[in-house]
Design an enzyme around this catalytic site. Sequence first.
Site, mmCIF file in Angstrom:
data_model
loop_
_atom_site.group_PDB
_atom_site.id
_atom_site.type_symbol
_atom_site.label_atom_id
_atom_site.label_comp_id
_atom_site.label_asym_id
_atom_site.label_seq_id
_atom_site.Cartn_x
_atom_site.Cartn_y
_atom_site.Cartn_z
ATOM 1 N N HIS A 1 -1.482 -19.199 14.935
ATOM 2 C CA HIS A 1 -2.965 -19.487 14.809
ATOM 3 C C HIS A 1 -2.842 -20.308 13.363
ATOM 4 O O HIS A 1 -3.642 -19.685 12.902
ATOM 5 C CB HIS A 1 -3.854 -18.912 15.467
ATOM 6 C CG HIS A 1 -5.185 -19.400 15.629
ATOM 7 N ND1 HIS A 1 -5.881 -18.951 16.433
ATOM 8 C CD2 HIS A 1 -5.690 -20.600 15.050
ATOM 9 C CE1 HIS A 1 -6.725 -19.747 16.316
ATOM 10 N NE2 HIS A 1 -7.008 -20.803 15.558
ATOM 11 N N GLU B 1 -1.769 -22.284 18.377
ATOM 12 C CA GLU B 1 -3.137 -22.330 18.758
ATOM 13 C C GLU B 1 -4.039 -22.926 17.618
ATOM 14 O O GLU B 1 -3.748 -23.112 16.432
ATOM 15 C CB GLU B 1 -3.695 -21.089 18.738
ATOM 16 C CG GLU B 1 -2.953 -20.184 19.817
ATOM 17 C CD GLU B 1 -3.538 -18.717 20.066
ATOM 18 O OE1 GLU B 1 -3.868 -18.241 18.832
ATOM 19 O OE2 GLU B 1 -3.614 -18.042 20.957
ATOM 20 N N HIS C 1 -6.224 -11.712 23.131
ATOM 21 C CA HIS C 1 -7.284 -11.506 22.064
ATOM 22 C C HIS C 1 -7.756 -9.885 22.185
ATOM 23 O O HIS C 1 -8.087 -9.428 23.302
ATOM 24 C CB HIS C 1 -8.324 -12.108 21.983
ATOM 25 C CG HIS C 1 -9.062 -12.011 20.463
ATOM 26 N ND1 HIS C 1 -8.757 -12.763 19.414
ATOM 27 C CD2 HIS C 1 -10.044 -11.185 20.167
ATOM 28 C CE1 HIS C 1 -9.341 -12.369 18.607
ATOM 29 N NE2 HIS C 1 -10.024 -11.519 18.754
HETATM 30 C C1 DXP Z 1 -7.023 -17.432 20.132
HETATM 31 C C2 DXP Z 1 -6.964 -15.913 19.813
HETATM 32 O O1 DXP Z 1 -7.461 -15.071 20.271
HETATM 33 C C3 DXP Z 1 -5.934 -15.471 18.649
HETATM 34 O O2 DXP Z 1 -4.955 -16.401 18.193
HETATM 35 C C4 DXP Z 1 -6.691 -15.212 17.595
HETATM 36 O O3 DXP Z 1 -7.409 -16.313 17.164
HETATM 37 C C5 DXP Z 1 -6.112 -14.609 16.508
HETATM 38 O O4 DXP Z 1 -6.248 -15.275 15.131
HETATM 39 P P1 DXP Z 1 -6.410 -14.345 13.922
HETATM 40 O O5 DXP Z 1 -4.974 -13.846 13.687
HETATM 41 O O6 DXP Z 1 -6.618 -15.294 12.649
HETATM 42 O O7 DXP Z 1 -7.350 -13.288 13.854
HETATM 43 N N1 LIG Z 2 -4.248 -15.897 22.045
HETATM 44 C C1 LIG Z 2 -4.354 -14.509 21.528
HETATM 45 C C2 LIG Z 2 -3.278 -14.384 20.500
HETATM 46 O O1 LIG Z 2 -2.414 -15.040 19.948
HETATM 47 C C3 LIG Z 2 -3.420 -12.964 19.757
HETATM 48 O O2 LIG Z 2 -4.765 -12.352 19.660
HETATM 49 P P1 LIG Z 2 -4.523 -10.809 19.006
HETATM 50 O O3 LIG Z 2 -3.522 -10.104 19.798
HETATM 51 O O4 LIG Z 2 -4.239 -11.217 17.497
HETATM 52 O O5 LIG Z 2 -6.185 -10.388 19.098
#
Ligand code: DXP
Ligand SMILES: NCC(=O)COP(=O)(O)O
Length: 251
Positions: A45, A74, A202
């Site tokens: 992301h 993402e 998430h």
């Molecule tokens: C979309 C999602 O839920 C994850 O990709 C989350 O955004 C992780 O991003 P961070 O690691 O920056 O918290």
């Molecule tokens: N789309 C969720 C993700 O990529 C990972 O979320 P998290 O496990 O870091 O909260």
Amino acid sequence: MAATALSVNVNKVAVLRNSRGGALPDPLRAADACLRVGAQGITVHPRPDRRHITAEDVVALRPLCAGRGELNIEGNPFAAARPGYPGLLELAREARPEQVTLVPDGDGQITSDHGFDLERDAERLAPLVAEFRALGARVSLFVDAGSKGLSRVREIGAQRIEIYTGPFAEAHAAGRAGDALARCAATARSARALGLGVNAGHDLSQDNLGDFLRAVPAVQEVSIGHALFGEALYAGLERTVKFYLALIATA
Ligand SMILES: CC(=O)[C@@H](O)[C@H](O)COP(=O)(O)O
Ligand SMILES: NCC(=O)COP(=O)(O)O
């Protein structure tokens, strides 16, 4: 239906790396280890402020994932390009991921905490969905459990939804996940009835993933990062990924 795929989000390795401005720990080495023990994909992301995953990381992950697992990028497709962040569409042009997951995060958010307002956002998302699909990417939209307007996802050409599981995880930790699980399950069933695929992510963890998968039907992919790397600090990365794979296989 095929088992749920595990896509490991390696953002948090980049957080540790960037904390001292060097090259270690390397998110690519972490991704390689996850794929080597059987993870079906890697998620990143990249955020405009380069707090963790950079554009360079994304491009470097492409050859590492090729033939071994899906690359899922993402991001907020409306976030403006700036020095060091070319924008999600340009990143997809360069990295040609198997999947992009569109997330409505503001630049200043500490993390993702909501899905799209589909009835408001679908129209302006439509041309971007077409662009990502033209690059060969599957498009998934980040949505809240219970979100209205799921049919708009299909109408604008996206192929999947990703259910935001943060509220479920919070409720699960408090021992009262019933309502949140029911909302996630209903959203998954509605999406499937529309011909959409269902991803989820998430704050999923070893503690809550089994309950989630047993209650929510036909989840094609879970993307997990924060909890997984926290658990891996104690148990080791490869052992932790194998634990998730076994947990998914037996859910
Ligand atoms: C979309 C999602 O839920 C994850 O990709 C989350 O955004 C992780 O991003 P961070 O690691 O920056 O918290
Ligand atoms: N789309 C969720 C993700 O990529 C990972 O979320 P998290 O496990 O870091 O909260």
